[in-house]
Design a protein around this motif. Sequence first.
Motif, PDB file in Angstrom:
ATOM      1  N   ALA A  93      10.588  -1.151   2.253  1.00  0.00           N
ATOM      2  CA  ALA A  93       9.821  -2.542   2.180  1.00  0.00           C
ATOM      3  C   ALA A  93      11.079  -3.375   2.213  1.00  0.00           C
ATOM      4  CB  ALA A  93       8.962  -2.559   1.052  1.00  0.00           C
ATOM      5  N   ARG A  94      12.462  -2.988   1.751  1.00  0.00           N
ATOM      6  CA  ARG A  94      13.677  -3.950   1.636  1.00  0.00           C
ATOM      7  C   ARG A  94      13.282  -5.225   0.594  1.00  0.00           C
ATOM      8  NH1 ARG A  94      15.769  -4.796   7.966  1.00  0.00           N
ATOM      9  NH2 ARG A  94      15.952  -2.345   8.344  1.00  0.00           N
ATOM     10  N   CYS A  95      13.046  -4.562  -0.483  1.00  0.00           N
ATOM     11  CA  CYS A  95      12.730  -5.742  -1.591  1.00  0.00           C
ATOM     12  C   CYS A  95      13.035  -4.843  -2.996  1.00  0.00           C
ATOM     13  CB  CYS A  95      11.031  -6.266  -1.670  1.00  0.00           C
ATOM     14  SG  CYS A  95       9.903  -4.855  -1.877  1.00  0.00           S
ATOM     15  N   THR A 129       1.046  -1.117   0.059  1.00  0.00           N
ATOM     16  CA  THR A 129      -0.176  -0.083   0.006  1.00  0.00           C
ATOM     17  C   THR A 129       0.902   1.237  -0.025  1.00  0.00           C
ATOM     18  OG1 THR A 129      -1.678  -1.015   1.149  1.00  0.00           O
ATOM     19  CG2 THR A 129      -1.800   1.186   1.216  1.00  0.00           C
ATOM     20  N   ALA A 130       1.558   1.171   0.977  1.00  0.00           N
ATOM     21  CA  ALA A 130       2.802   2.360   1.007  1.00  0.00           C
ATOM     22  C   ALA A 130       3.541   2.634  -0.171  1.00  0.00           C
ATOM     23  CB  ALA A 130       3.602   2.261   2.300  1.00  0.00           C
ATOM     24  N   ARG A 181       2.234   5.978  -7.202  1.00  0.00           N
ATOM     25  CA  ARG A 181       1.117   6.779  -7.678  1.00  0.00           C
ATOM     26  C   ARG A 181       1.411   8.280  -8.002  1.00  0.00           C
ATOM     27  NH1 ARG A 181      -2.593   5.021  -4.152  1.00  0.00           N
ATOM     28  NH2 ARG A 181      -2.719   2.987  -5.237  1.00  0.00           N
ATOM     29  N   GLU A 182       2.288   8.792  -6.856  1.00  0.00           N
ATOM     30  CA  GLU A 182       2.956  10.114  -7.011  1.00  0.00           C
ATOM     31  C   GLU A 182       3.536  10.461  -8.418  1.00  0.00           C
ATOM     32  OE1 GLU A 182       5.132  11.533  -3.799  1.00  0.00           O
ATOM     33  OE2 GLU A 182       3.930  10.289  -2.181  1.00  0.00           O
ATOM     34  N   PHE A 183       4.156   9.263  -8.998  1.00  0.00           N
ATOM     35  CA  PHE A 183       4.598   9.808 -10.250  1.00  0.00           C
ATOM     36  C   PHE A 183       3.364   9.662 -11.170  1.00  0.00           C
ATOM     37  CE2 PHE A 183       6.725   8.157 -14.193  1.00  0.00           C
ATOM     38  CZ  PHE A 183       7.861   9.366 -14.236  1.00  0.00           C
ATOM     39  N   TYR A 184       2.397   8.790 -11.044  1.00  0.00           N
ATOM     40  CA  TYR A 184       1.243   9.134 -12.034  1.00  0.00           C
ATOM     41  C   TYR A 184       0.624  10.502 -11.925  1.00  0.00           C
ATOM     42  CZ  TYR A 184      -3.639   8.097 -13.482  1.00  0.00           C
ATOM     43  OH  TYR A 184      -4.813   8.008 -14.146  1.00  0.00           O
ATOM     44  N   LYS A 185       0.687  10.977 -10.736  1.00  0.00           N
ATOM     45  CA  LYS A 185       0.078  12.404 -10.586  1.00  0.00           C
ATOM     46  C   LYS A 185       0.910  13.420 -11.337  1.00  0.00           C
ATOM     47  CE  LYS A 185      -2.064  11.643  -6.000  1.00  0.00           C
ATOM     48  NZ  LYS A 185      -1.960  11.712  -4.658  1.00  0.00           N
ATOM     49  N   TYR A 186       2.172  13.011 -11.420  1.00  0.00           N
ATOM     50  CA  TYR A 186       3.224  14.182 -11.892  1.00  0.00           C
ATOM     51  C   TYR A 186       3.226  14.030 -13.505  1.00  0.00           C
ATOM     52  CZ  TYR A 186       7.782  15.085 -14.426  1.00  0.00           C
ATOM     53  OH  TYR A 186       8.738  15.546 -15.119  1.00  0.00           O
ATOM     54  N   MET A 187       2.996  12.771 -13.959  1.00  0.00           N
ATOM     55  CA  MET A 187       2.829  12.553 -15.235  1.00  0.00           C
ATOM     56  C   MET A 187       1.338  13.279 -15.649  1.00  0.00           C
ATOM     57  SD  MET A 187       3.953   8.722 -16.185  1.00  0.00           S
ATOM     58  CE  MET A 187       3.307   8.646 -17.749  1.00  0.00           C
TER      59      MET A 187
END
Length: 262
Positions: free
Chosen positions: A210-212, A54-55, A61-67
């Motif tokens: 998330a360490r992944c 989720t995080a 999703r912030e990049f979605y808003k930027y685009m």
Amino acid sequence: NDYLYSGATVFRILKKYTQDLRASAKVSKNEVDLVHCNFLIQIMELLEHNDFLTAQSQKIREFYKYMAMEYPYLSFTFKGRIKSLIRAEGKFNGYIVEYIYDYYKKHKSYPDIAELKEKLNCFRDLIAYRIVISMPRCHLKNHENLYQIANVLPQFLEERGFTAELTGGVLRSSSPLLDDAVKPYYRDYITSEKEDDYKSLHITFYDNSARCYVEMQLRTKQMDDIAEIGSANHINYEKKQEASRARRDTIPEGECIYFDEA
């Protein structure tokens, strides 16, 4: 197949299969099976403890808003997925087959177990996100918008806790539209010559929270259609079948248990 058709949930299938595989590996002293168990545990943890997604998706999703602000007349979609159990198993075994086959062709002998285990520590796409854009007709030929977005993405996500991973020069881009500063991080399947029609830009990030690892793919709608339901999908399938037969014919059955099992 017995496990898959047991009627249980994917998580229960994984849990039961992993337990039995580990018990078998200890009896047979099969170190690759033990590595396989650890790999399956990674998938279980993704399915069971996925609150971090989720995080993670919120940051992406912030990049979605930027685009949306930067390219108001550009149509695009964001997709996210955890690799399916079947695809993950196929890729795990595929790495074993490919590595042993290539090693055998070069040395006429088989790699030691330490080298093989190291090869199996390279999964980076259990979690993946895809940005698919519909290109304006005037930009279809050189994919200008796609490379513009690719130039911005690494720094954007690094400012939000991700670290871009170097490719080591694998499929390095020759496009003048991709900035030199970001070229070391992208595998460019658009400018690289391939036998099939697959085209895409791939970049891997390490999510420090998330360490992944997370893979990001950037494609046009046309590229996505070709990869998912078009010629690249079909050609890849045929090539894998041919490669599988060629590898099996090259390495005598019974000489390498890890190859035979994979």
